[in-house]
Design a protein around this motif. Structure first.
Motif, PDB file in Angstrom:
ATOM      1  N   GLU A  18       0.846  -1.186   0.000  1.00 32.55           N
ATOM      2  CA  GLU A  18       0.000   0.000   0.000  1.00 32.55           C
ATOM      3  C   GLU A  18       0.887   1.242   0.000  1.00 32.55           C
ATOM      4  O   GLU A  18       1.935   1.277   0.651  1.00 32.55           O
ATOM      5  N   ILE A  19       0.464   2.241  -0.732  1.00 32.89           N
ATOM      6  CA  ILE A  19       1.204   3.501  -0.818  1.00 32.89           C
ATOM      7  C   ILE A  19       0.752   4.429   0.294  1.00 32.89           C
ATOM      8  O   ILE A  19      -0.443   4.546   0.579  1.00 32.89           O
ATOM      9  N   ASP A  20       1.700   5.087   0.940  1.00 27.58           N
ATOM     10  CA  ASP A  20       1.375   6.116   1.928  1.00 27.58           C
ATOM     11  C   ASP A  20       1.192   7.431   1.165  1.00 27.58           C
ATOM     12  O   ASP A  20       2.159   8.095   0.807  1.00 27.58           O
ATOM     13  N   PHE A  21      -0.061   7.789   0.931  1.00 26.90           N
ATOM     14  CA  PHE A  21      -0.334   8.951   0.087  1.00 26.90           C
ATOM     15  C   PHE A  21       0.006  10.276   0.760  1.00 26.90           C
ATOM     16  O   PHE A  21       0.025  11.312   0.091  1.00 26.90           O
ATOM     17  N   ASP A  22       0.300  10.251   2.049  1.00 27.15           N
ATOM     18  CA  ASP A  22       0.819  11.454   2.696  1.00 27.15           C
ATOM     19  C   ASP A  22       2.168  11.829   2.106  1.00 27.15           C
ATOM     20  O   ASP A  22       2.570  13.004   2.146  1.00 27.15           O
ATOM     21  N   ASN A  23       2.850  10.834   1.546  1.00 26.54           N
ATOM     22  CA  ASN A  23       4.156  11.067   0.920  1.00 26.54           C
ATOM     23  C   ASN A  23       4.047  11.303  -0.584  1.00 26.54           C
ATOM     24  O   ASN A  23       5.071  11.438  -1.257  1.00 26.54           O
ATOM     25  N   VAL A  24       2.825  11.347  -1.075  1.00 29.15           N
ATOM     26  CA  VAL A  24       2.599  11.592  -2.509  1.00 29.15           C
ATOM     27  C   VAL A  24       1.584  12.730  -2.662  1.00 29.15           C
ATOM     28  O   VAL A  24       0.477  12.545  -3.189  1.00 29.15           O
ATOM     29  N   PRO A  25       1.938  13.940  -2.217  1.00 27.38           N
ATOM     30  CA  PRO A  25       0.975  15.052  -2.284  1.00 27.38           C
ATOM     31  C   PRO A  25       0.547  15.410  -3.702  1.00 27.38           C
ATOM     32  O   PRO A  25      -0.555  15.943  -3.899  1.00 27.38           O
ATOM     33  N   ASN A  26       1.369  15.097  -4.695  1.00 28.01           N
ATOM     34  CA  ASN A  26       0.994  15.421  -6.070  1.00 28.01           C
ATOM     35  C   ASN A  26      -0.117  14.521  -6.608  1.00 28.01           C
ATOM     36  O   ASN A  26      -0.606  14.732  -7.734  1.00 28.01           O
ATOM     37  N   TYR A  27      -0.535  13.563  -5.815  1.00 27.41           N
ATOM     38  CA  TYR A  27      -1.679  12.730  -6.189  1.00 27.41           C
ATOM     39  C   TYR A  27      -2.930  13.598  -6.387  1.00 27.41           C
ATOM     40  O   TYR A  27      -3.845  13.220  -7.116  1.00 27.41           O
ATOM     41  N   LYS A  28      -2.930  14.770  -5.782  1.00 20.44           N
ATOM     42  CA  LYS A  28      -4.076  15.679  -5.927  1.00 20.44           C
ATOM     43  C   LYS A  28      -4.280  16.096  -7.382  1.00 20.44           C
ATOM     44  O   LYS A  28      -5.377  16.540  -7.757  1.00 20.44           O
ATOM     45  N   TYR A  29      -3.237  15.976  -8.198  1.00 17.66           N
ATOM     46  CA  TYR A  29      -3.353  16.375  -9.604  1.00 17.66           C
ATOM     47  C   TYR A  29      -3.949  15.279 -10.489  1.00 17.66           C
ATOM     48  O   TYR A  29      -4.212  15.526 -11.678  1.00 17.66           O
ATOM     49  N   ILE A  30      -4.150  14.064  -9.963  1.00 16.46           N
ATOM     50  CA  ILE A  30      -4.661  12.966 -10.773  1.00 16.46           C
ATOM     51  C   ILE A  30      -6.153  13.152 -11.020  1.00 16.46           C
ATOM     52  O   ILE A  30      -6.934  13.367 -10.084  1.00 16.46           O
ATOM     53  N   ASP A  31      -6.549  13.054 -12.280  1.00 19.33           N
ATOM     54  CA  ASP A  31      -7.958  13.152 -12.656  1.00 19.33           C
ATOM     55  C   ASP A  31      -8.758  12.051 -11.951  1.00 19.33           C
ATOM     56  O   ASP A  31      -8.294  10.919 -11.816  1.00 19.33           O
ATOM     57  N   ASP A  32      -9.961  12.389 -11.518  1.00 24.29           N
ATOM     58  CA  ASP A  32     -10.790  11.425 -10.787  1.00 24.29           C
ATOM     59  C   ASP A  32     -11.046  10.153 -11.586  1.00 24.29           C
ATOM     60  O   ASP A  32     -11.208   9.076 -11.005  1.00 24.29           O
ATOM     61  N   ARG A  33     -11.104  10.257 -12.913  1.00 24.67           N
ATOM     62  CA  ARG A  33     -11.316   9.063 -13.741  1.00 24.67           C
ATOM     63  C   ARG A  33     -10.213   8.034 -13.522  1.00 24.67           C
ATOM     64  O   ARG A  33     -10.435   6.822 -13.704  1.00 24.67           O
ATOM     65  N   PHE A  34      -9.035   8.499 -13.156  1.00 23.43           N
ATOM     66  CA  PHE A  34      -7.888   7.602 -13.024  1.00 23.43           C
ATOM     67  C   PHE A  34      -7.466   7.389 -11.571  1.00 23.43           C
ATOM     68  O   PHE A  34      -6.339   6.980 -11.296  1.00 23.43           O
ATOM     69  N   LYS A  35      -8.375   7.670 -10.652  1.00 24.73           N
ATOM     70  CA  LYS A  35      -8.192   7.293  -9.255  1.00 24.73           C
ATOM     71  C   LYS A  35      -9.101   6.103  -8.972  1.00 24.73           C
ATOM     72  O   LYS A  35     -10.117   5.916  -9.646  1.00 24.73           O
ATOM     73  N   LYS A  36      -8.736   5.302  -7.994  1.00 18.87           N
ATOM     74  CA  LYS A  36      -9.533   4.117  -7.642  1.00 18.87           C
ATOM     75  C   LYS A  36      -9.909   3.353  -8.904  1.00 18.87           C
ATOM     76  O   LYS A  36     -11.073   3.141  -9.227  1.00 18.87           O
ATOM     77  N   LEU A  37      -8.872   2.946  -9.593  1.00 13.74           N
ATOM     78  CA  LEU A  37      -9.023   2.233 -10.858  1.00 13.74           C
ATOM     79  C   LEU A  37      -9.718   0.892 -10.645  1.00 13.74           C
ATOM     80  O   LEU A  37      -9.690   0.336  -9.542  1.00 13.74           O
TER      81      LEU A  37
END
Length: 358
Positions: free
Chosen positions: A109-128
């Motif tokens: 599992e990825i610790d998304f606290d360490n990946v703040p740029n995840y905020k730029y990912i389009d919702d279509r490509f989150k929770k694939l």
């Protein structure tokens, strides 16, 4: 998953800053350690075509040494993760392989606290679909399958996959030389959803492919570039981003997004359970989603970037390209491959080889 595939597995040395290893790390790390990245060949901007070398940029910014190696297929990646002692920190598999890796507990599992740029990912490509809870993936690149055709050889503008069964083009039609993509197109022709098929679906697709076989010039993967750019064939299915590069090389070429829809594919950055540098892996993943870095990779690949802010760094010809960024309503018609049962997948490969042999 869909790339300009390398004929041979290559290890690339760029400007003395990227060392490629067959093992799990280097003898000399950077001042802040290292990260072992295992990626498709020719799938990251490494300083060609007047673009940035994004690995160098990461190393300069973080002081972390990147050990970069490449593979040719998802299956090669899977074999490395399951049958070798090599350790990797970041891998970039395709959707169906991600499902398999999650199912077999081969991803962290990825610790998304360490990946703040995840905020730029389009919702279509989150929770694939392959990672419905969004724990293991950060989408890297995406695209669709489409058709490329030669305007001087094809009289009627193609609209759908049936153009690949056009008897008027006999001897000038190319077809995918891999079972999943070829079978999927045939299944669509039979009104079957190719995303997660059965043996019965495969049988129906086989009959459709048998109808097509006498019309073909050949089955291709990488050879499609020479065939289409060199005016040696009339029409072929391929990956839209790669079609864009073909069109750049030959003004007689045009594209078609099949009106019935096509395969929407994506690759995502993941951290395998064998990772020994997980924090550095998360830093690398985060860096690759800096908008300006995501844009460099998009320019190089001509596949879509899931990064919503990267468009600020893209030229209009890329931003407005339907091959790189198909319209949203078109994406809604597309299907996504799932990890089919191993027995079904083996049957698909076996039957495809039989079609080719006849």
């Amino acid at each position: 998953m869909k790339k300009i595939l390398s004929i041979l597995l290559t290890a690339v040395l760029i400007g003395g800053t990227i060392l490629c290893f067959t093992g799990c790390g280097s003898t000399e790390a950077g001042k802040n350690g290292e990260v072992n990245v295992y990626n498709w060949g020719e799938y990251m901007s490494l300083g060609e075509d007047d673009l940035k070398n994004v690995i160098e940029e990461f190393e300069d910014e973080t002081g972390i040494k990147v050990n970069y190696t490449t593979y040719d297929t998802n299956e090669e990646l899977y074999s490395k993760l399951t049958q070798s002692n090599d350790s990797y920190d970041v891998v970039i598999p395709s959707e169906y392989m991600i499902s398999k890796l999650i199912k077999e507990n081969l991803l962290k599992e990825i610790d998304f606290d360490n990946v703040p740029n995840y905020k730029y990912i389009d919702d279509r490509f989150k929770k694939l679909p392959c990672d419905p809870e969004g724990k293991y993936t950060v989408c890297y690149s995406w695209g669709v399958t489409a058709m490329v055709y030669n305007k001087t050889m094809v009289k009627d503008t193609p609209e759908d996959w049936d153009a690949l069964w056009n008897s008027d083009l006999k001897g000038n039609i190319l077809m995918f030389n891999n079972s999943r993509d070829a079978m999927a197109i045939a299944m669509q022709m039979c009104g079957i959803d190719p995303s997660n098929c059965t043996k019965a679906d495969v049988d129906k697709a086989v009959e459709k492919l048998k109808e097509q076989k006498p019309l073909l010039k050949k089955y291709v993967m990488d050879q499609v570039f020479n065939e289409m750019e060199g005016n040696q064939a009339a029409i072929a299915p391929y990956y839209a981003g790669d079609i864009a590069t073909m069109i750049d090389e030959n003004e007689d070429l045009e594209y078609c997004l099949p009106k019935s829809g096509s395969n929407l594919f994506y690759d995502a950055m993941c951290i395998p359970t064998c990772s020994k540098n997980t924090k550095n892996a998360e830093k690398f993943i985060n860096f690759m989603q800096k908008p300006e870095i995501a844009a460099e990779n998009c320019k190089y690949l001509r596949y879509g970037t899931p990064n919503t802010e990267a468009s600020d760094y893209l030229d209009d010809d890329i931003k407005e390209s339907e091959l790189t960024f198909p319209p949203e309503d078109y994406l809604d018609k597309c299907y996504i491959f799932q990890d089919v049962d191993e027995e079904v997948y083996a049957y698909m490969q076996e039957q495809f080889l039989k079609v080719q042999a006849k």
